[in-house]
Design an enzyme around this catalytic site. Structure first.
Site, short mmCIF file in Angstrom:
data_model
loop_
_atom_site.label_atom_id
_atom_site.label_comp_id
_atom_site.label_asym_id
_atom_site.label_seq_id
_atom_site.Cartn_x
_atom_site.Cartn_y
_atom_site.Cartn_z
N ASP A 152 113.90 39.57 -7.97
CA ASP A 152 114.09 39.49 -9.42
C ASP A 152 115.38 38.73 -9.76
O ASP A 152 115.65 38.44 -10.93
CB ASP A 152 114.20 40.94 -9.92
CG ASP A 152 113.60 41.15 -11.28
OD1 ASP A 152 112.88 40.26 -11.74
OD2 ASP A 152 113.86 42.21 -11.86
N GLN A 162 111.48 47.55 -12.82
CA GLN A 162 111.17 47.06 -14.17
C GLN A 162 112.18 47.61 -15.18
O GLN A 162 112.48 48.79 -15.19
CB GLN A 162 109.73 47.46 -14.55
CG GLN A 162 109.24 46.90 -15.87
CD GLN A 162 109.06 45.39 -15.88
OE1 GLN A 162 108.84 44.76 -14.85
NE2 GLN A 162 109.19 44.79 -17.04
N LYS A 177 101.93 41.58 -13.04
CA LYS A 177 102.60 41.12 -11.81
C LYS A 177 101.74 41.54 -10.60
O LYS A 177 101.50 40.73 -9.69
CB LYS A 177 104.00 41.75 -11.69
CG LYS A 177 105.00 41.13 -12.66
CD LYS A 177 106.29 41.92 -12.79
CE LYS A 177 107.15 41.34 -13.93
NZ LYS A 177 108.33 42.11 -14.30
N1 GUN Z 1 111.75 43.46 -18.15
C1 GUN Z 1 111.44 42.35 -18.87
N2 GUN Z 1 111.52 41.24 -18.10
C2 GUN Z 1 111.92 41.66 -16.87
C3 GUN Z 1 112.18 40.97 -15.65
O1 GUN Z 1 112.10 39.74 -15.53
N3 GUN Z 1 112.56 41.75 -14.60
C4 GUN Z 1 112.69 43.11 -14.72
N4 GUN Z 1 113.08 43.79 -13.63
N5 GUN Z 1 112.45 43.77 -15.83
C5 GUN Z 1 112.06 43.05 -16.91
#
Ligand code: GUN
Length: 292
Positions: free
Chosen positions: A120, A97, A53
Site C-alpha cells: 500500500d 484498509q 481488491k
Molecule cells: N482507504 C481508501 N483508500 C485506501 C488505500 O489506498 N489504502 C488503504 N489502506 N485504505 C484506503
C-alpha cells in the site's frame, strides 16, 4: 476546446497484461502473489473497496484473503495479527484498509506492517524513501495517477501542478513524486489545503490540477484556466433514486469544466481503476523479491 477523457481502463489493462507474464512466471516457480487485506469494522465503503481488491486479485490469477476483524478489536490484538501476517511467508502483501475505528492509533498500526510487505506504500519507511527520491513501494492511487499521465503523454516536466488536498495517501505522496527529478516529475508543485486562504488563486494557475479533497463538485469552471489537465481523485457517494441508492461523483464538476480543460479523468472510470491495478503491481513485485 475538445477535452480528452483520461480513462483508466486502457491504462490498467496495459499494466495487467505485462503483470500477467510476471504472474505466470512466478506461478511456474510455485509462487502465487498473495495479498492479505485487513478490514476492521463494518464501514460500507471500505467493504466495497476491499471486496473489489479481492476480486481483482482472483481474476488475475493471484491470491487474496480478506480478514474481517471486529470493530472493537483492541489495538494490541490487531498489531499481533499484523505481526502474524508479517511472519507468514505465503503472504507477500499486507493492506490495512483505512479509515480505522477511532480507538485505534493509525500510526502505530501502520508501523506494525513489515515495510517489505507494505504494498500500500503507506509505511513510514516507504514514505521516507519516496521523499528522499528513492521510492520503493509507492502508494497506489498516486502511482496510478503517474501511470495515467505517462500513458496519455500529458507533459509534466517544468509545468505547474496544483494539488488540492494533503492526505497521507494521495496529496502528500503526489507532492513528493511530482517534485522529484523524475521523468514523470520535475514539475513545480503547489499544495492547497484547508489552511490555504484563496484556493482559487492557485487552481487558476494550474497546468495540471489534481483534486483529492473528498468534496463533491468542489472544483468548477470558475476555478480553472483554459487548457488545464485535470486528475480527479475524488470518490464521493451521493444518494440518488437508483437501485443502489447512491452514485459516485468526483471532486470536479465535470460538466462545467468540459470544453475548458485539455483533459480530465472521469469519475467513475478514471483514477479509480488504477488504484487496485497498482496494488496488484506492488504485490507482484513483493512476491518476485521472495525468489530473487
Ligand atoms: N482507504 C481508501 N483508500 C485506501 C488505500 O489506498 N489504502 C488503504 N489502506 N485504505 C484506503
Amino acid at each position: 476546446m475538445d477535452t480528452l477523457l483520461l480513462k483508466g481502463l486502457p491504462v490498467s489493462q496495459n499494466i495487467k497484461l505485462s503483470l500477467k507474464k510476471e504472474i505466470d512466471s512466478l506461478r511456474n516457480k510455485n509462487v502465487i502473489p498473495t495479498l492479505s487485506a485487513v478490514l476492521v469494522g463494518n464501514d460500507p465503503a471500505s467493504q466495497i473497496y476491499v471486496n473489489s481488491k479481492h476480486k481483482t486479485f482472483i481474476n488475475n490469477n493471484c491470491k487474496s484473503t480478506v480478514h474481517k476483524l471486529d470493530e472493537h478489536i483492541p489495538e494490541n490484538e490487531l498489531i499481533d495479527f499484523i505481526y502474524s501476517l508479517n511472519n507468514d511467508s505465503d503472504v507477500h502483501g499486507i493492506l490495512v484498509q483505512l479509515p480505522l475505528p477511532k480507538h485505534l492509533n493509525e500510526e502505530k498500526v501502520l508501523e506494525a506492517i513489515d515495510a517489505r510487505k507494505d504494498v500500500d506504500g503507506i509505511h513510514p519507511l516507504n514514505v521516507g524513501k519516496l521523499l528522499r527520491g528513492i521510492p520503493d513501494f509507492i502508494s497506489c492511487t498516486p502511482a496510478g495517477c503517474l501511470e495515467i499521465l505517462k500513458y496519455y503523454n500529458i507533459p509534466v516536466q517544468s509545468r505547474h501542478v496544483v494539488i488540492v488536498g494533503r492526505s497521507n495517501i494521495v496529496g502528500k505522496p503526489l507532492m513528493a513524486l511530482l517534485s522529484q527529478k523524475f521523468k514523470i516529475g520535475n514539475s513545480t508543485v503547489t499544495i492547497c489545503h484547508t489552511g490555504t486562504k484563496d484556493i482559487k488563486a492557485y487552481t487558476m494557475q494550474a497546468d495540471i490540477l489534481i483534486a483529492a479533497i473528498g468534496n463533491p463538485n468542489y472544483i468548477d469552471a470558475n476555478m480553472v484556466k483554459q487548457g488545464v489537465d485535470i486528475l480527479d481523485v475524488g470518490i464521493n457517494r451521493i444518494k440518488d433514486d437508483s437501485e443502489k441508492g447512491y452514485k459516485i461523483i468526483g471532486d470536479v464538476d465535470y460538466d462545467s469544466v468540459f470544453g475548458i480543460a485539455n483533459s480530465i479523468t472521469p469519475v467513475p472510470g478514471g483514477v479509480g481503476p488504477m488504484t487496485i491495478t497498482m496494488l496488484l503491481n506492488n504485490t507482484v513485485k513483493a512476491a518476485g523479491r521472495t525468489i530473487s
